[in-house]
Design a protein around this motif. Sequence first.
Motif, PDB file in Angstrom:
ATOM      1  N   UNK A  29      -0.648 -16.957 -38.116  1.00 53.67           N
ATOM      2  CA  UNK A  29       0.153 -18.160 -37.853  1.00 53.67           C
ATOM      3  C   UNK A  29       0.642 -18.772 -39.153  1.00 53.67           C
ATOM      4  N   UNK A  30      -0.272 -18.957 -40.099  1.00 53.80           N
ATOM      5  CA  UNK A  30       0.075 -19.610 -41.354  1.00 53.80           C
ATOM      6  C   UNK A  30       0.809 -18.662 -42.288  1.00 53.80           C
ATOM      7  N   UNK A  31       0.476 -17.381 -42.238  1.00 57.27           N
ATOM      8  CA  UNK A  31       1.196 -16.411 -43.054  1.00 57.27           C
ATOM      9  C   UNK A  31       2.673 -16.376 -42.686  1.00 57.27           C
ATOM     10  N   UNK A  32       2.962 -16.314 -41.388  1.00 52.24           N
ATOM     11  CA  UNK A  32       4.353 -16.277 -40.934  1.00 52.24           C
ATOM     12  C   UNK A  32       5.087 -17.544 -41.345  1.00 52.24           C
ATOM     13  N   UNK A  33       4.425 -18.687 -41.240  1.00 50.14           N
ATOM     14  CA  UNK A  33       5.076 -19.952 -41.583  1.00 50.14           C
ATOM     15  C   UNK A  33       5.363 -20.056 -43.075  1.00 50.14           C
ATOM     16  N   UNK A 257      -8.086 -21.082 -40.317  1.00 46.01           N
ATOM     17  CA  UNK A 257      -7.682 -21.780 -41.552  1.00 46.01           C
ATOM     18  C   UNK A 257      -7.199 -23.202 -41.289  1.00 46.01           C
ATOM     19  N   UNK A 258      -8.050 -24.062 -40.694  1.00 50.54           N
ATOM     20  CA  UNK A 258      -7.607 -25.420 -40.353  1.00 50.54           C
ATOM     21  C   UNK A 258      -7.260 -26.276 -41.563  1.00 50.54           C
ATOM     22  N   UNK A 259      -7.775 -25.919 -42.740  1.00 56.44           N
ATOM     23  CA  UNK A 259      -7.483 -26.686 -43.952  1.00 56.44           C
ATOM     24  C   UNK A 259      -6.567 -25.904 -44.884  1.00 56.44           C
ATOM     25  N   UNK A 260      -6.975 -24.672 -45.221  1.00 58.55           N
ATOM     26  CA  UNK A 260      -6.189 -23.891 -46.183  1.00 58.55           C
ATOM     27  C   UNK A 260      -4.812 -23.527 -45.655  1.00 58.55           C
ATOM     28  N   UNK A 261      -4.688 -23.321 -44.341  1.00 58.09           N
ATOM     29  CA  UNK A 261      -3.378 -22.991 -43.776  1.00 58.09           C
ATOM     30  C   UNK A 261      -2.374 -24.110 -43.955  1.00 58.09           C
ATOM     31  N   UNK A 262      -2.664 -25.321 -43.446  1.00 56.83           N
ATOM     32  CA  UNK A 262      -1.711 -26.427 -43.636  1.00 56.83           C
ATOM     33  C   UNK A 262      -1.456 -26.760 -45.103  1.00 56.83           C
ATOM     34  N   UNK A 263      -2.500 -26.677 -45.933  1.00 56.39           N
ATOM     35  CA  UNK A 263      -2.322 -26.990 -47.353  1.00 56.39           C
ATOM     36  C   UNK A 263      -1.392 -25.968 -48.002  1.00 56.39           C
ATOM     37  N   UNK A 264      -1.578 -24.689 -47.677  1.00 56.31           N
ATOM     38  CA  UNK A 264      -0.712 -23.643 -48.231  1.00 56.31           C
ATOM     39  C   UNK A 264       0.729 -23.838 -47.792  1.00 56.31           C
TER      40      UNK A 264
END
Length: 291
Positions: A29-33, A257-264
């Motif tokens: 999810x976060x990688x794609x974003x 990744x509830x923290x590292x994903x949004x921060x990235x």
Amino acid sequence: MIWLTFLPAGITLALGVLLGRVGLPLHPVWTARVLCTVAAMTVPAAAGTLGFVAVNFWATLEPAAAGRMPEWALFGDDEPVPVPLGVAAIVLLVAGLCVTLRLASRWVAEVRSAQDLAQSLLESDVPMAVSVPGRRGGVLASRGLYQVLGAAELEVVFHHEASHLRHGHHRYLAAGSLAAGLLPPLRRLNGRMRFSLERWADEDAAEAVADRELVALTIARVALLQPSGEPGPLPAFADSGILRRVEALMARAPGRNPVTGPVSLLGTGLVTGALALTALQIDHAFTHAFL
């Protein structure tokens, strides 16, 4: 200080090339974003830089016109733009516009065609399923898909395609395709983003059916019956990276990744967004910073 004008586009392009070669340790999810953000911001940074150079080249050829231009549209110094650089900027801008129009027309044509087909069962023996965006969209499935898959496997396919539609993955694909079409060094980034979108939908399907092995086996089974070819502009069930997708599903589910994903994502967006916005003003920004 004309060379500073190329700094925003150079940094965002370099970041895109790097992310196209190095995987991110994040949930799909976060990688794609993150990858989509970089792709989406690199295009205006590059186009803005070329436009800035082209405008100043025109001012070099027509000094009288420079007096009628706003200050923000001109370089901080009065150095003329070299003819080779100015001509190259104009040629690249025109070429980029042509590529954009060609990609847009192809996208619209294929989406409309898929929307027409999505209203009924696709008469094809090849098992396939494609998520079609728009009001007349939905999941385009073939007769062959129903012939080879059981009820549980069909549930996997439709959960996968529903994830594409629910999260608007066609927008990610459009941004990635445009970036790759205009800037060939970003083709690997686009490929990684397409793979991340498929992994995102795979994980959603696995969570919905609560059986990762079933999702992996369904993907492998459908993929083995697919004809070879380039992936289209719409997200399909049996898209690229089949082996890696199956291996990922046979392993433990990735962390959210509830923290590292949004921060990235936030950090990437702030950096690339700021660079894109300063693509037209970087010369002035540096001039004022050091004076």
